[in-house]
Design a protein around this motif. Structure first.
Motif, PDB file in Angstrom:
ATOM      1  N   LEU A 177       0.129  -2.299  -3.338  1.00 39.13           N
ATOM      2  CA  LEU A 177      -0.426  -1.007  -2.941  1.00 39.13           C
ATOM      3  C   LEU A 177       0.492   0.165  -3.296  1.00 39.13           C
ATOM      4  CD1 LEU A 177      -1.845  -2.018   0.567  1.00 39.13           C
ATOM      5  CD2 LEU A 177      -3.198  -1.361  -1.429  1.00 39.13           C
ATOM      6  N   TYR A 230      -0.988   3.212  -4.609  1.00 40.55           N
ATOM      7  CA  TYR A 230      -1.983   3.826  -3.726  1.00 40.55           C
ATOM      8  C   TYR A 230      -1.363   4.422  -2.475  1.00 40.55           C
ATOM      9  CZ  TYR A 230      -5.079   1.153  -6.719  1.00 40.55           C
ATOM     10  OH  TYR A 230      -5.732   0.646  -7.808  1.00 40.55           O
ATOM     11  N   SER A 279      -6.642   5.974   3.148  1.00 40.34           N
ATOM     12  CA  SER A 279      -6.969   4.553   3.267  1.00 40.34           C
ATOM     13  C   SER A 279      -8.474   4.304   3.195  1.00 40.34           C
ATOM     14  CB  SER A 279      -6.414   4.010   4.574  1.00 40.34           C
ATOM     15  OG  SER A 279      -5.037   4.291   4.621  1.00 40.34           O
ATOM     16  N   LEU A 306      -9.838   3.112  -0.164  1.00 41.66           N
ATOM     17  CA  LEU A 306      -9.455   1.818  -0.738  1.00 41.66           C
ATOM     18  C   LEU A 306     -10.672   0.891  -0.801  1.00 41.66           C
ATOM     19  CD1 LEU A 306      -6.151   1.095   1.255  1.00 41.66           C
ATOM     20  CD2 LEU A 306      -6.333   1.998  -1.080  1.00 41.66           C
ATOM     21  N   GLN A 323      -8.441  -4.100  -0.726  1.00 34.17           N
ATOM     22  CA  GLN A 323      -7.207  -3.338  -0.510  1.00 34.17           C
ATOM     23  C   GLN A 323      -7.011  -2.998   0.969  1.00 34.17           C
ATOM     24  OE1 GLN A 323      -8.140  -0.259  -3.362  1.00 34.17           O
ATOM     25  NE2 GLN A 323      -6.446  -0.911  -4.689  1.00 34.17           N
TER      26      GLN A 323
END
Ligand SMILES: Nc1ncnc2c1ncn2[C@@H]1O[C@H](COP(=O)(O)OP(=O)(O)O)[C@@H](O)[C@H]1O
Ligand SMILES: [Mg+2]
Length: 263
Positions: free
Chosen positions: A154, A157, A162, A165, A169
């Motif tokens: 991650l 990212y 969040s 995602l 993920q």
């Protein structure tokens, strides 16, 4: 044939033979109204072990995790963590602080916050929320977050909200939220559910890497996944342990075939 499961000398018990138990359940009983969800359930998990728990729907797998984390109280029985900590009187927060982390089936990340912020909050959870929101992360904590971001793939990212995602993920982030808290024992309820084949393979690899440093209890239906990770498998049925052993051993067990695996 079924009895031989417990007496075979080649029983693959490699962690439990060499390590002390991290968790011991003795004769746990749980009833909902008059329904027996767990009956005289005894189970022991060794330090560093990766245990898989399988069994048909309604067998009591989630209830087992509820008992360990203090969400549900047993009617009777003994729960010992780290050999001398009695979990029965402890609240879920106390149990979590003692080092038992749990991942639920549904992701519960803060969607509006970034990946990084979710990990930061989780890391500070054992302090008070106020210190947590004010305190700056020290170097060691940052390193741990970086490490976990990498482990969960991650890193790229980290600043993404969040909520954006993918399902997989988010599941990874949820595991990361557990890992930054450095639990001794991780409980994972169907961690491969809804993951792509590649993600499932990666999670299997990750769990193998985590075992040893952490102890893991994984509830999973995906037998391919179980095969790729398990040292030792416990089969639950109607709130009782039906069989234990290597996956090969339980797969050869007549009763397990009858109630769960099918012919
Ligand atoms: N809070 C509850 N109240 C009443 N019955 C429950 C509760 N939680 C679980 N049960 C029942 O206990 C049994 C075991 O459930 P569960 O532990 O969720 O099984 P599994 O996770 O193995 O599918 C099921 O029959 C379920 O309906
Ligand atoms: Mg369940």
């Amino acid at each position: 044939m079924t009895d031989s499961l417990f007496t075979q000398p080649q029983l693959q018990d490699r962690y439990r033979k060499t390590t002390d138990p991290v968790l011991q359940l003795e004769k746990i009983n749980v009833t909902f109204d008059s329904f027996c969800a767990l009956t005289d359930l005894s189970l022991s998990i060794g330090v560093g072990e990766l245990r898989c728990v399988i069994g048909p729907n309604g067998a009591g797998k989630t209830t087992l995790m509820d008992i360990i984390t203090g969400k549900t109280r047993p009617d009777s029985g003994k729960l010992t963590y780290d050999q001398n900590i009695d979990l029965t009187g402890m609240s879920p927060v106390e149990i979590s602080r003692a080092g038992i982390g749990r991942k639920f089936q549904k992701p519960t990340v803060f969607e509006a916050l970034s990946v990084m912020e979710n990990l930061e909050i989780a890391q500070k959870m054992d302090k008070s929320v106020w210190t947590s929101l004010r305190a700056k992360l020290n170097g060691e904590q940052r390193d741990r977050i970086d490490e976990v971001l990498q482990q969960l793939r991650l890193t790229e990212y980290r600043h993404h909200p969040s909520g954006l995602l993918s399902h997989g993920q988010k599941q990874f982030l949820e595991i990361g939220i557990l890992l930054v808290q450095e639990p001794h024992l991780l409980l994972l309820d169907e961690p491969a559910a809804g993951l792509t084949d590649a993600e499932t393979e990666y999670i299997a690899e990750l769990f193998r890497a985590l075992a040893g440093k952490h102890s893991l209890m994984v509830v999973e239906h995906d037998m391919g996944f179980v095969e790729s990770i398990a040292d030792y498998v416990t089969v639950l049925h109607q709130g009782q342990v039906l069989a234990e052993g290597s996956l090969r051993q339980v797969q050869a067990n007549e009763q397990v075939i009858n109630v769960y695996l099918g012919r």
